[in-house]
Design an enzyme around this catalytic site. Structure first.
Site, short mmCIF file in Angstrom:
data_model
loop_
_atom_site.label_atom_id
_atom_site.label_comp_id
_atom_site.label_asym_id
_atom_site.label_seq_id
_atom_site.Cartn_x
_atom_site.Cartn_y
_atom_site.Cartn_z
N GLY A 102 21.88 -4.63 25.38
CA GLY A 102 20.91 -4.17 24.39
C GLY A 102 19.80 -3.43 25.11
N HIS A 103 19.96 -2.14 25.26
CA HIS A 103 18.95 -1.36 25.96
C HIS A 103 17.96 -0.79 24.94
CE1 HIS A 103 21.88 -0.71 29.56
NE2 HIS A 103 21.39 -1.93 29.48
N THR A 104 16.69 -1.16 25.12
CA THR A 104 15.67 -0.71 24.18
C THR A 104 14.97 0.52 24.75
OG1 THR A 104 15.35 -3.00 23.53
CG2 THR A 104 13.61 -1.46 22.90
N GLN B 121 23.72 -5.64 31.80
CA GLN B 121 23.47 -7.01 32.27
C GLN B 121 22.79 -6.95 33.65
OE1 GLN B 121 26.90 -6.41 30.86
NE2 GLN B 121 25.73 -6.79 29.04
N LYS C 17 7.47 -4.22 33.22
CA LYS C 17 6.71 -5.13 32.35
C LYS C 17 5.54 -5.82 33.05
CE LYS C 17 9.36 -6.48 28.59
NZ LYS C 17 10.37 -7.25 27.87
N ARG D 141 46.28 -7.47 31.72
CA ARG D 141 47.06 -6.23 31.49
C ARG D 141 47.68 -6.20 30.09
NH1 ARG D 141 50.43 -8.43 35.92
NH2 ARG D 141 49.63 -10.14 34.68
N LYS E 188 16.33 -1.87 32.31
CA LYS E 188 17.12 -0.77 32.89
C LYS E 188 17.16 0.44 31.97
CE LYS E 188 20.63 -3.57 32.89
NZ LYS E 188 19.97 -4.84 32.57
N GLY E 189 17.25 0.18 30.65
CA GLY E 189 17.37 1.27 29.68
C GLY E 189 16.20 2.22 29.79
N LYS E 190 15.01 1.67 29.91
CA LYS E 190 13.82 2.51 30.00
C LYS E 190 13.85 3.36 31.27
CE LYS E 190 9.26 3.02 31.24
NZ LYS E 190 7.90 2.69 31.00
N GLY F 157 19.92 -9.83 33.46
CA GLY F 157 19.86 -8.84 32.38
C GLY F 157 18.47 -8.73 31.80
N ASP F 158 18.29 -7.76 30.89
CA ASP F 158 17.02 -7.55 30.19
C ASP F 158 15.88 -7.19 31.14
OD1 ASP F 158 18.32 -8.32 27.80
OD2 ASP F 158 18.02 -10.41 28.35
N ASP G 214 2.52 -5.19 32.66
CA ASP G 214 1.44 -5.35 31.68
C ASP G 214 1.55 -6.64 30.88
OD1 ASP G 214 3.76 -3.79 30.78
OD2 ASP G 214 2.81 -3.96 28.81
P1 IMP Z 1 28.72 -12.45 27.07
O1 IMP Z 1 28.45 -11.27 27.94
O2 IMP Z 1 28.47 -12.20 25.62
O3 IMP Z 1 30.07 -13.05 27.33
O4 IMP Z 1 27.66 -13.61 27.47
C1 IMP Z 1 27.70 -14.25 28.73
C2 IMP Z 1 26.29 -14.54 29.22
O5 IMP Z 1 25.66 -13.32 29.56
C3 IMP Z 1 25.37 -15.20 28.20
O6 IMP Z 1 24.47 -16.05 28.87
C4 IMP Z 1 24.62 -14.03 27.60
O7 IMP Z 1 23.38 -14.42 27.06
C5 IMP Z 1 24.44 -13.16 28.82
N1 IMP Z 1 24.29 -11.73 28.52
C6 IMP Z 1 25.25 -10.86 28.19
N2 IMP Z 1 24.74 -9.63 28.01
C7 IMP Z 1 23.43 -9.73 28.26
C8 IMP Z 1 22.37 -8.79 28.27
O8 IMP Z 1 22.53 -7.59 28.03
N3 IMP Z 1 21.13 -9.28 28.55
C9 IMP Z 1 20.93 -10.59 28.85
N4 IMP Z 1 21.90 -11.50 28.86
C10 IMP Z 1 23.14 -11.08 28.57
#
Ligand code: IMP
Length: 431
Positions: free
Chosen positions: A44-46, A227, A335, A148, A20-22, A16-17, A337
């Site tokens: 959290g897409h910035t 993610q 990223k 379900r 992708k959002g950009k 994740g992070d 830069d």
């Molecule tokens: P959950 O998705 O909140 O259940 O978290 C499970 C794992 O996925 C944890 O390690 C979180 O930090 C990670 N995680 C969930 N969503 C993101 C994301 O958007 N970016 C980075 N890590 C994420």
């Protein structure tokens, strides 16, 4: 009926992070539809547009492109209260959002406060063995989906949720009572749901019939992953994963597609790596100064939770397998830069088994596997000049281009985009 070929996807190739959002925002205007196919408020897409920074959690990053219809897909889990707040906050900052450009799938599972409470409680009980979740109720909501049970958005808009809600609240309270004395009050929750029902109902639509029809008329769809592949519930580094399908199979199942139906599958990775929460991370920096530099320059603090992200070097063994499994047709490297000031930059080109001292491939599905590997590195000389905001290939430093060539050769995937900053226009199209 033949499947349309006018579908593309943007996927995260790591934990994740990746940015992708950009990438989705930058490409969105070339599409008619942008659909989020997995996850929920944990994402959290910035998005940076001019001087404004937006954080999206549920809403697809096509929302800033005026002619795009955005869909929150049916295999997403949608926090009923948070999604309403997200829409309202964006509206307040002047972003055009209405049921005309945002649909939420009727079948999407709803996340309610008792899911969050269960998520947090479970983590607390696990103690040192915790996953490090975002606390957004994602695991418990997906457990409902697989079991379900639970409530869908359709149940709420049809006003047929009360009986289910009663059952769920009873169940959750019974379990939670073992560990805490806080109860979820059914009447209070029901009233809160009613208070937002009118606002959200117009957004909850049968997006799929219309989408399918339009795709056959030649309209284009971009499927947005949340993610990353290594957090995929099945493929990722279990148990330290999220609960949704973050790989392409999530997108396939959602619309009944196969790999060959995709025109383009763009895999996104940073030129380094990060991980939030628990789990093995073989290439994690041991040098605290280096970690601090990257965290600061890369703003590596969670968009959802504010947690500092762990940082490390990029690794080819996972990137290669993940690209292969997801049939990634091109890479977006983001990223770059952030590494501008470093004297030396490394890429892990092999995992060495600690048991046998021989090279081993990355195998998915277990975090345990990554605990038994030592990374072998290839070293590159840093370019030591600013790449921020570069938009033409010829201006990228030679040392960076050498690294990019290495990544492309090692993974066997061409690099299409190199992102040089947070703003929409700050990227190089490589071909
Ligand atoms: P959950 O998705 O909140 O259940 O978290 C499970 C794992 O996925 C944890 O390690 C979180 O930090 C990670 N995680 C969930 N969503 C993101 C994301 O958007 N970016 C980075 N890590 C994420």
């Amino acid at each position: 009926m033949e499947h349309p070929k006018n579908i593309s996807a943007v996927l995260g190739l790591s934990w994740g992070d990746e940015g992708k959002g950009k990438i989705v925002d930058a490409l969105a205007s070339q599409f008619d539809f942008v659909m989020r196919f997995n996850g929920g408020g944990n994402a959290g897409h910035t998005i940076v547009l001019g001087e404004k920074t937006f954080k999206l959690h549920h809403i697809p990053a096509g929302i800033f492109s005026p002619d795009v219809t955005n869909i929150i897909g049916r295999k997403c889990v949608v926090d009923f209260f948070d999604v309403a707040e997200e829409i309202q906050q964006l509206q307040q900052t002047g972003v055009e959002i209405s049921p005309k450009n945002l649909s939420i799938a009727f079948d999407a599972q709803v996340v309610l406060p008792f899911h969050k409470r269960m998520d947090i409680l479970r983590e607390k009980i696990r103690g040192a063995g915790k996953v490090g979740t975002t606390g957004r109720g994602i695991g418990p909501a997906y457990a409902d989906l697989i079991s379900r049970v639970g409530i869908t958005l359709g149940d709420i808009v049809k006003n047929s949720f009360q009986e289910k809600l009663q059952t769920e609240v009873r169940m959750h309270n019974a379990i939670a009572r073992e560990f805490s004395n806080e109860e979820i009050l059914l009447n209070e929750l029901e009233e809160k749901i009613f208070s937002l029902q009118n606002f959200l109902t117009p957004f909850v639509q049968d997006a799929y019939s219309l989408l399918w029809k339009r795709l056959h008329e030649g309209k284009k769809l971009l499927m947005e992953g949340a993610q990353g592949a290594l957090l995929d519930a099945y493929f990722g580094t279990r148990p330290f994963v999220s609960s949704s399908l973050a790989c392409l199979h999530g997108a396939l199942l959602d619309l009944g597609l196969s790999f060959s139906d995709f025109e383009e599958i763009i895999g996104v990775t940073k030129l380094y790596n990060t991980r939030v929460g628990s789990g093995a991370f073989p290439t994690e920096f041991s040098d605290e100064h280096l970690r601090d530099v990257i965290q600061k320059r890369g703003k590596e603090f969670g968009a959802t939770t504010g947690r500092a992200r762990r940082c490390g070097w990029l690794d080819i063994p996972t990137l290669k397998l993940v690209s292969n499994v997801n049939k990634v047709s091109s890479l977006a490297i983001t990223k770059v830069d952030v590494l501008d000031t470093l004297d030396e930059i490394k890429i892990c080109d092999a995992f060495i088994s600690e048991k046998t001292n021989t090279e081993i491939p990355f195998l998915p599905g277990s975090d345990e596997y990554l605990r038994g590997v030592t990374p072998h590195y290839k070293s590159f000389v840093g370019w030591k000049r600013s790449t921020a905001g570069i938009i033409a290939r010829e201006f990228l430093p030679q040392n960076l281009q050498t690294m990019l060539r290495c990544i492309s050769e090692e993974t066997g995937v061409p690099i299409q985009f190199v992102s040089t900053g947070a703003k929409r226009e700050e990227f190089v199209k490589m071909y």
